[in-house]
Design a protein around this motif. Structure first.
Motif, PDB file in Angstrom:
ATOM      1  N   LEU A   8       8.173 -42.809 -10.030  1.00 30.44           N
ATOM      2  CA  LEU A   8       7.235 -41.650 -10.267  1.00 30.44           C
ATOM      3  C   LEU A   8       8.116 -40.536 -10.593  1.00 30.44           C
ATOM      4  N   ARG A   9       7.598 -39.689 -11.479  1.00 36.43           N
ATOM      5  CA  ARG A   9       8.213 -38.421 -11.954  1.00 36.43           C
ATOM      6  C   ARG A   9       7.936 -37.220 -11.290  1.00 36.43           C
ATOM      7  N   ILE A  10       8.779 -36.741 -10.667  1.00 45.05           N
ATOM      8  CA  ILE A  10       8.321 -35.201  -9.940  1.00 45.05           C
ATOM      9  C   ILE A  10       8.975 -34.080 -10.452  1.00 45.05           C
ATOM     10  N   ASP A  11       8.878 -32.995  -9.840  1.00 48.74           N
ATOM     11  CA  ASP A  11       9.462 -31.763 -10.391  1.00 48.74           C
ATOM     12  C   ASP A  11      10.663 -31.801  -9.007  1.00 48.74           C
ATOM     13  N   ILE A  12      11.812 -31.233  -9.604  1.00 43.90           N
ATOM     14  CA  ILE A  12      12.921 -31.225  -8.543  1.00 43.90           C
ATOM     15  C   ILE A  12      12.626 -30.312  -7.471  1.00 43.90           C
TER      16      ILE A  12
ATOM     17  N   PHE B 237      20.030 -24.564  -8.892  1.00 41.65           N
ATOM     18  CA  PHE B 237      18.673 -24.922  -8.462  1.00 41.65           C
ATOM     19  C   PHE B 237      17.989 -23.925  -7.585  1.00 41.65           C
ATOM     20  N   LEU B 238      16.972 -23.942  -7.404  1.00 46.92           N
ATOM     21  CA  LEU B 238      16.237 -23.179  -6.266  1.00 46.92           C
ATOM     22  C   LEU B 238      16.423 -23.879  -5.090  1.00 46.92           C
ATOM     23  N   PRO B 239      16.318 -23.276  -4.068  1.00 44.60           N
ATOM     24  CA  PRO B 239      16.734 -23.660  -2.751  1.00 44.60           C
ATOM     25  C   PRO B 239      15.827 -25.106  -2.424  1.00 44.60           C
ATOM     26  N   PRO B 240      16.576 -26.112  -1.830  1.00 43.17           N
ATOM     27  CA  PRO B 240      15.471 -27.128  -1.573  1.00 43.17           C
ATOM     28  C   PRO B 240      14.981 -26.967  -0.156  1.00 43.17           C
ATOM     29  N   LEU B 241      13.666 -26.304  -0.677  1.00 45.86           N
ATOM     30  CA  LEU B 241      12.795 -25.977   0.585  1.00 45.86           C
ATOM     31  C   LEU B 241      11.711 -27.165   0.667  1.00 45.86           C
ATOM     32  N   SER B 242      11.193 -27.462   1.715  1.00 45.61           N
ATOM     33  CA  SER B 242      10.058 -28.286   1.555  1.00 45.61           C
ATOM     34  C   SER B 242       8.882 -28.205   0.916  1.00 45.61           C
ATOM     35  N   ASN B 243       8.673 -26.854   1.025  1.00 44.72           N
ATOM     36  CA  ASN B 243       7.178 -26.553   0.307  1.00 44.72           C
ATOM     37  C   ASN B 243       7.377 -25.389  -0.579  1.00 44.72           C
TER      38      ASN B 243
ATOM     39  N   THR C  67      22.399 -18.606 -13.837  1.00 43.19           N
ATOM     40  CA  THR C  67      21.148 -18.998 -14.495  1.00 43.19           C
ATOM     41  C   THR C  67      20.339 -20.043 -13.562  1.00 43.19           C
ATOM     42  N   ALA C  68      19.107 -20.197 -13.875  1.00 41.17           N
ATOM     43  CA  ALA C  68      18.386 -21.098 -12.962  1.00 41.17           C
ATOM     44  C   ALA C  68      18.316 -22.376 -13.971  1.00 41.17           C
ATOM     45  N   ILE C  69      17.725 -23.357 -13.133  1.00 40.17           N
ATOM     46  CA  ILE C  69      17.784 -24.513 -13.931  1.00 40.17           C
ATOM     47  C   ILE C  69      16.563 -25.359 -13.498  1.00 40.17           C
ATOM     48  N   ALA C  70      15.641 -25.778 -14.261  1.00 41.78           N
ATOM     49  CA  ALA C  70      14.537 -26.624 -14.160  1.00 41.78           C
ATOM     50  C   ALA C  70      14.781 -28.208 -14.357  1.00 41.78           C
ATOM     51  N   MET C  71      14.286 -29.058 -13.658  1.00 40.80           N
ATOM     52  CA  MET C  71      14.195 -30.388 -13.759  1.00 40.80           C
ATOM     53  C   MET C  71      13.345 -31.353 -13.275  1.00 40.80           C
ATOM     54  N   THR C  72      13.157 -32.534 -14.152  1.00 39.15           N
ATOM     55  CA  THR C  72      12.207 -33.408 -13.565  1.00 39.15           C
ATOM     56  C   THR C  72      13.064 -34.666 -13.095  1.00 39.15           C
ATOM     57  N   VAL C  73      12.661 -35.228 -12.139  1.00 42.60           N
ATOM     58  CA  VAL C  73      13.488 -36.440 -11.686  1.00 42.60           C
ATOM     59  C   VAL C  73      12.534 -37.580 -11.612  1.00 42.60           C
ATOM     60  N   TYR C  74      13.079 -38.700 -11.644  1.00 39.15           N
ATOM     61  CA  TYR C  74      12.516 -40.199 -11.293  1.00 39.15           C
ATOM     62  C   TYR C  74      12.793 -40.638  -9.763  1.00 39.15           C
ATOM     63  N   VAL C  75      11.729 -40.953  -9.033  1.00 40.73           N
ATOM     64  CA  VAL C  75      11.868 -41.317  -7.585  1.00 40.73           C
ATOM     65  C   VAL C  75      11.075 -42.539  -7.208  1.00 40.73           C
TER      66      VAL C  75
ATOM     67  N   THR D 145      16.612 -28.437 -17.738  1.00 41.23           N
ATOM     68  CA  THR D 145      17.143 -27.352 -18.746  1.00 41.23           C
ATOM     69  C   THR D 145      17.654 -26.139 -17.893  1.00 41.23           C
ATOM     70  N   PRO D 146      18.691 -25.530 -18.255  1.00 44.32           N
ATOM     71  CA  PRO D 146      18.947 -24.182 -17.832  1.00 44.32           C
ATOM     72  C   PRO D 146      18.138 -23.053 -18.548  1.00 44.32           C
ATOM     73  N   TYR D 147      18.135 -22.097 -17.865  1.00 46.48           N
ATOM     74  CA  TYR D 147      17.285 -21.047 -18.667  1.00 46.48           C
ATOM     75  C   TYR D 147      18.455 -20.131 -19.515  1.00 46.48           C
ATOM     76  N   VAL D 148      17.866 -19.868 -20.593  1.00 49.19           N
ATOM     77  CA  VAL D 148      18.773 -19.290 -21.618  1.00 49.19           C
ATOM     78  C   VAL D 148      18.123 -17.989 -22.106  1.00 49.19           C
ATOM     79  N   MET D 149      18.542 -17.190 -23.064  1.00 51.52           N
ATOM     80  CA  MET D 149      17.903 -16.237 -23.835  1.00 51.52           C
ATOM     81  C   MET D 149      17.808 -16.724 -25.357  1.00 51.52           C
ATOM     82  N   TYR D 150      16.438 -16.451 -25.663  1.00 52.83           N
ATOM     83  CA  TYR D 150      16.164 -16.677 -27.225  1.00 52.83           C
ATOM     84  C   TYR D 150      16.264 -15.264 -27.785  1.00 52.83           C
ATOM     85  N   VAL D 151      16.930 -15.334 -29.168  1.00 56.02           N
ATOM     86  CA  VAL D 151      17.330 -14.266 -30.019  1.00 56.02           C
ATOM     87  C   VAL D 151      16.683 -14.397 -31.275  1.00 56.02           C
TER      88      VAL D 151
END
Lengths: 751, 350
Positions: free
Chosen positions: A80-84, A369-375, A293-301, A137-143
């Motif tokens: 399954l692919r889920i969001d981090i 990454f955002l803090p690993p909180l359960s919900n 910066t922040a980082i968003a990711m999808t992972v396989y589990v 993906t890390p968050y960046v600034m588009y110019v």
């Protein structure tokens, strides 16, 4: 519960003989789906007797819910692919398989192949590894390079600061010059929590403190948000466009009207490659007190319930392997988690914009990454409401909002902590309730039946029951059954990530929680206000239309059809349509208002105007009610109106004393159905605002849906459902009681 | 006290001519009945007078003043509808007082007049009931009361008795007659029932296919119908009409031959009322059927295959058995009515 999923279970179980691996990792309509299919066929060729069954992730919001409900329904799911951000929830509920043993036994495994910080996010505190990254993906600034150049500004250096940014943004901001050149802004600002987080971190603040307590009240946190608030409302160098919730705010940037756009992730490059009007690039975010910066990711589990963990692991390695990761990079999915793939030309793409694709790799060390909180998603919703207030409303107490954010989050965290110690619900609770419910039904039936009827009547009765059986079964199975189960759920704590049997008993806590739930209070108020305004206005409008259209004059049929048409259009389509009509800047509604010299509000972006906007929309769909009125009007004896004319009554008195009394039964009908519909408004806010801005349009059923299906708090959602049901029942009861005083039924007509 | 003039009223719906050149005068305090079969335009005419419908041409005058284009309330007329049109959600009291309440009369006056009307119509016990709780006759009384409560200039009745059973109808007829005598209000009354017309009207206007056939006192219409339509329409059983031809002052219809002095040659219709016929010397007929009503005995006779005659004998009298041939019927010349091919009365017997 599992009985409801029975057909699905059967269809899965029927693929016998060969071993099946069920993989749900991509959305069907994307390019990556085709690549994944290739990978699956290749895997099957290498593993004879193995069939890889690919399931699409649901689109949009559904993407993150489908897997959970498959797990809840005991369906086979192996990969399954889920969001981090959801990983902690899955791990916390014990829904995932610990893959550490597989990794340790695998000679080809080398953790050095992956970005260390990325892999670290996949590890539990005790070091167990639950999966591998897909893309991130890390968050960046588009110019907008051309716009900067035009304003005589230098392209930002990688270590530019907030001050540099502010200066550039000020110079880039211009009002429209009247010669057809549109207004430009410094930055088209993104506004979801993950996009706001970098500013907070850069200012040295944090979301949670070291003990894991909510820390949104800390001065540096408030300061960061005041900076953003200032950009929008004091400096006026920033803007959003499109509707706030569901739309990304790249519209302005894409139109060449914003110098900067961000903070935002890699996914926008995929979209911006089509820009031909100007040159653009990416830079790291400007640094504040520190870089972050922040980082968003999808992972396989691999779910704990996987039937083929061994095969799942092997396929997982393929998906996180070089070939597939490079393909993902090539088609622009994101930054591959595999270092080799990320550093390859497939990702860096020297010949396509942006020129500085390496920025995404450069900022990884400072990305968090955002803090690993359960919900996390529930917290995100809680915070989002306040964030929207801060960013959208000019006159807003930022510090107070931050404190509210902290309090809400902390309350949520406290409950999360306590949740673990809740007692298990007795296994007989659901069957017991079902049996009790059925028993009550049967008892009522027997009691009502009374005396035994004579033989022929009994036979007739039996036949009647046989004929009623299909409906009766459906009624029991799909209405009474689920309703009783939801009654049990309302007294429990349960998330689809746990087996259905594993429910925790909370008694009436879900109901008492409602009383202290500020979001519920707001939601109830918004819904009540909506109903209170929309229903009477709708009734009046429907009645007025019916009165206008009742005489058969030329073309009246066409007009009646037109008036009724919106009533048969799907609410989702109506919502999509009105989202465009109600756009603040170029919507048709505001254009119309402007034509008569009025300045329209920002409708869906203004907390004070969003409910009126929904009222306005609801008035558009009064066709069904109008039809009912029309039918009733035509049933009124025309002699009555003539008699009233003879008796000297004018138009108003004829309406008031003759027509209206005859219409009271349908007024009541429309009032009841209208009130019920108003209280159940869902599709339009779901499509148009997602509940925002803030919680201003988070109507009851939308809140219920988000609680149950997004935050996975099924018990609480069930409690909301029952409370809403009770409120509606009460409302109907009151209306019916009240109606005795003014409804006059046609049965009393002289024959 | 009002005189009502209708001047050359015409009314057309699409291509259908509903009323054609209707001119009549209702004298002050007169009770005029408009009678005709359904579809003759009588209700339309009444609605035009009321102001509920408008005429295509012509004019309605009240006391010489044209009221065309005025709303019903400005004409000050009252109307009683066929289905009474009582306001179903209002009590009898409210129904009665509605016209006064609409006119914003003082409460005390309303109270007095409601009481007076209720007494006059015997509704005093029913004031708090709803229409659904009343019998047909009671509803009829309420409708009457609502019409008379504000002293209108003209009363209009649209078949008010047709929903009542026969006995009640006779009773209410007397009631309406009595009220008219007491109030003396100019009245226009529409019905399809000629008996009702004969018993109620000071004068009767017979309407057929949108045209006035004849206006006159009841007995005048009965005795000297101006057209064959009026002849058949007024009186029960209907007048016998025998189509034939006059040649040289002799009327021939099948085997029947009658001397018809001073009548012009050409197709002619002979009319004779069943009660003007007696058994005796004359044409020989075949008796087809006998109806005994006690008060009278009706014989249905056949002259030939084409022509039937109804004979009405007073009292219960002995008759030949049905099937008897050669039953002699006496045609007294003073009882004969003659009509030309267009149905107009010929003045022969005068």
């Amino acid at each position: 519960m599992s009985a409801l999923f029975l057909p699905l279970v059967l269809s899965t179980a029927c693929t016998v003989d060969e071993r099946t691996l069920v993989v749900m990792a991509e959305e069907e309509q994307l390019d990556s789906w085709i690549v994944l299919e290739d990978l699956a066929r290749e895997f099957e060729a290498e593993h004879p007797g193995v069939h890889v069954r690919l399931l699409p992730l649901g689109g949009a919001a559904g993407a993150q819910d489908k897997g959970k409900f498959m797990l809840a329904g005991d369906l086979q799911l192996d990969l399954l692919r889920i969001d981090i951000t959801e990983l902690a929830a899955y791990v916390g509920e014990g829904a995932l398989l610990d893959l550490s043993p597989c990794f340790e036994a695998d000679p080809t495994w080398d953790p050095q192949d992956y970005f260390p910080s990325v892999l670290a996010a996949l590890r539990a505190p005790d070091g167990r590894l639950y999966g591998l990254p897909s893309t991130f993906t890390p968050y960046v600034m588009y110019v907008n390079r051309d716009l900067l150049h035009e304003r005589g500004l230098e392209f930002p250096t990688p270590d530019w600061t907030w001050d540099d940014f502010l200066r550039a943004a000020r110079s880039a901001t211009r009002a429209a010059d009247g010669n057809g050149r549109p207004a430009t802004v410094g930055i088209s600002l993104t506004q979801w929590l993950q996009a706001v987080a970098p500013w907070i971190w850069q200012n040295g603040a944090r979301l949670l403190d070291d003990e894991g307590r909510a820390a949104m009240h800390e001065p540096a946190f408030v300061e960061a948000l005041e900076f953003l608030h200032g950009l929008l409302h004091e400096e006026r160098v920033a803007s959003f466009d499109a509707s706030f919730q569901n739309q990304l705010s790249q519209g302005l940037f894409q139109a060449g009207r914003a110098a900067f756009y961000g903070p935002v992730g890699y996914w926008e490059t995929y979209r911006f490659r089509h820009i031909e009007d100007f040159a653009w690039d990416v830079v790291p975010l400007p640094r504040g007190e520190r870089s972050a910066t922040a980082i968003a990711m999808t992972v396989y589990v691999v779910p704990r319930t996987s039937a083929e963990p061994e095969l799942a692991y092997r396929f997982l390695r393929r998906m996180a392997g070089e070939r597939y990761q490079r393909t993902l990079a090539r088609i622009g999915n994101g930054v591959p988690g595999l270092i080799a793939a990320a550093r390859s030309a497939d990702f860096l793409k020297p010949d396509v914009a942006p020129a500085s694709e390496h920025v995404f790799l450069d900022v990884i060390p400072e990305a968090r990454f955002l803090p690993p909180l359960s919900n996390w998603r529930a917290i995100e919703t809680l915070c989002q409401a306040e964030l929207e207030g801060i960013l959208l409303v000019e006159d807003f107490d930022v510090a107070a909002a931050c404190e509210r954010m902290r309090a809400k989050t902390q309350r949520f965290l406290d409950r999360e902590a306590r949740r673990r110690s809740l007692p298990r619900m007795a296994p007989w609770a659901v069957p017991g309730t079902l049996a009790l419910g059925l028993g009550v039904l049967v008892a009522i039936g027997l009691f009502r039946r009374g005396r035994r009827p004579v033989a022929w009547r009994a036979r007739e009765e039996r036949q009647a029951y046989v004929l009623l059986l299909p409906w009766g079964l459906g009624f029991l199975l799909f209405l009474v059954g689920p309703a009783l189960v939801s009654l049990v759920l309302a007294c429990s704590e349960w998330t689809p990530l746990r087996p259905f049997a594993d429910k925790r008993w909370v008694a009436l806590e879900n109901v008492t929680r409602l009383f202290s739930d500020a979001t519920f209070a707001t939601s109830l108020k918004a819904t009540a206000v909506y109903a209170l305004v929309a229903v009477p206005l709708g009734l009046a409008l429907a009645l007025a239309l019916a009165l206008l259209l009742r005489r058969a004059t030329f073309g009246v049929g066409a007009v009646r059809t037109l008036a009724y048409l919106p009533a048969i259009v799907s609410p989702v389509i109506i919502g999509a349509l009105w989202r465009v009509l109600l756009r603040a800047d170029d919507g048709l509604v505001n254009a119309g208002l402007e034509a008569v010299g009025l300045t329209g509000p920002a409708w869906l972006r203004d907390p004070d105007w969003v409910v009126p906007a929904f009222v306005l929309m609801s008035l558009w769909s009064v066709g069904a009610q109008m039809l009912v009125f029309l039918g009733a009007l035509q049933a009124v004896d025309p002699a009555l109106e003539e008699a009233a004319r003879i008796d000297g009554a004018g138009t108003w008195r004829r309406f008031r004393h003759v027509l209206l009394p005859a219409l009271t039964p349908v007024v009541l009908f429309n009032l009841l159905t209208g009130s019920i519909n108003a209280f159940q408004i869902f599709a339009q806010p779901y499509v148009m605002t997602g509940g925002g801005p803030g919680d201003a349009s988070r109507f009851l059923i939308l809140y219920l849906y988000q609680t149950g299906f997004r935050h996975l708090d099924v018990g609480y959602a069930s409690a909301i459902a029952w409370v809403v049901f009770a409120l509606l029942a009460l409302l109907c009861l009151v209306l019916l009681r009240w109606s005795r005083r003014w409804v006059w039924y046609a049965a009393e007509t002289p024959s | 006290m009002t005189r009502l003039d209708l001047e050359q009223i015409g009314c057309t719906y699409g291509t259908k001519r509903v009323l054609d050149d209707v001119t009549l005068t209702v004298a002050d305090g007169e009770f005029l009945v408009i009678v005709g079969p359904s579809g003759c335009g009588k209700s339309t005419l009444l609605r035009i007078v009321a102001g509920l419908a408008s005429a295509t041409s012509g004019s309605v005058r009240m006391d010489g003043v044209a009221v065309d284009g005025l709303e019903p309330r400005e004409r000050d007329v009252a109307m009683v509808f066929q289905n009474y049109a009582l306001y179903p959600h209002m009590s009898v009291r409210k129904n009665l007082s509605f016209p006064l309440r609409v006119a914003r009369r003082p409460r005390s006056e309303i109270e007095t007049r409601v009481r007076a009307v209720a007494v006059k119509l015997g509704l005093s016990e029913l004031l708090d009931r709803r229409p659904a709780q009343l019998s047909g006759g009671q509803m009829q009384r309420v409708a009457l009361g609502r019409a008379m409560i504000r002293d209108p200039r003209v009363f209009l009745f649209d078949e008010p008795l047709s929903n009542l059973d026969a006995q009640l109808r006779t009773e209410m007829r007397g009631e309406i007659r009595r009220l008219h005598r007491e109030l003396g209000i100019t009245t226009l009354y529409v019905t399809h029932d000629q008996e009702e017309a004969l018993t109620l009207g000071d004068r009767i206007c017979v309407l057929h296919e949108g045209r006035i056939q004849q206006i006159g006192a009841p007995l005048e219409l009965y005795r000297k119908p101006r057209t064959s339509f009026v002849a058949r329409f007024i009186g029960t059983p209907a007048m016998n009409l025998v189509g034939g031809e006059v040649q040289g002052e002799v009327f021939r219809a099948g085997s029947l031959e009658l001397s018809a002095p001073s009548l012009p040659n050409g197709p002619t219709t002979l009319g004779i009322r069943p009660d003007e016929l007696v058994l005796g010397q004359g044409p020989r007929l075949t008796l087809v059927a006998v109806e005994r009503l006690g008060r009278e005995t009706r014989l249905e006779c056949e002259l030939d295959a084409r022509t039937r005659l109804v004979v009405c004998l007073p009292g219960d009298v002995p008759t030949p058995a049905p099937g008897a041939r050669n039953v002699g019927v006496e045609l007294r010349s003073e009882a004969l009515h003659w009509f030309d091919a267009a149905g107009r009365r010929l003045a022969a017997e005068l």
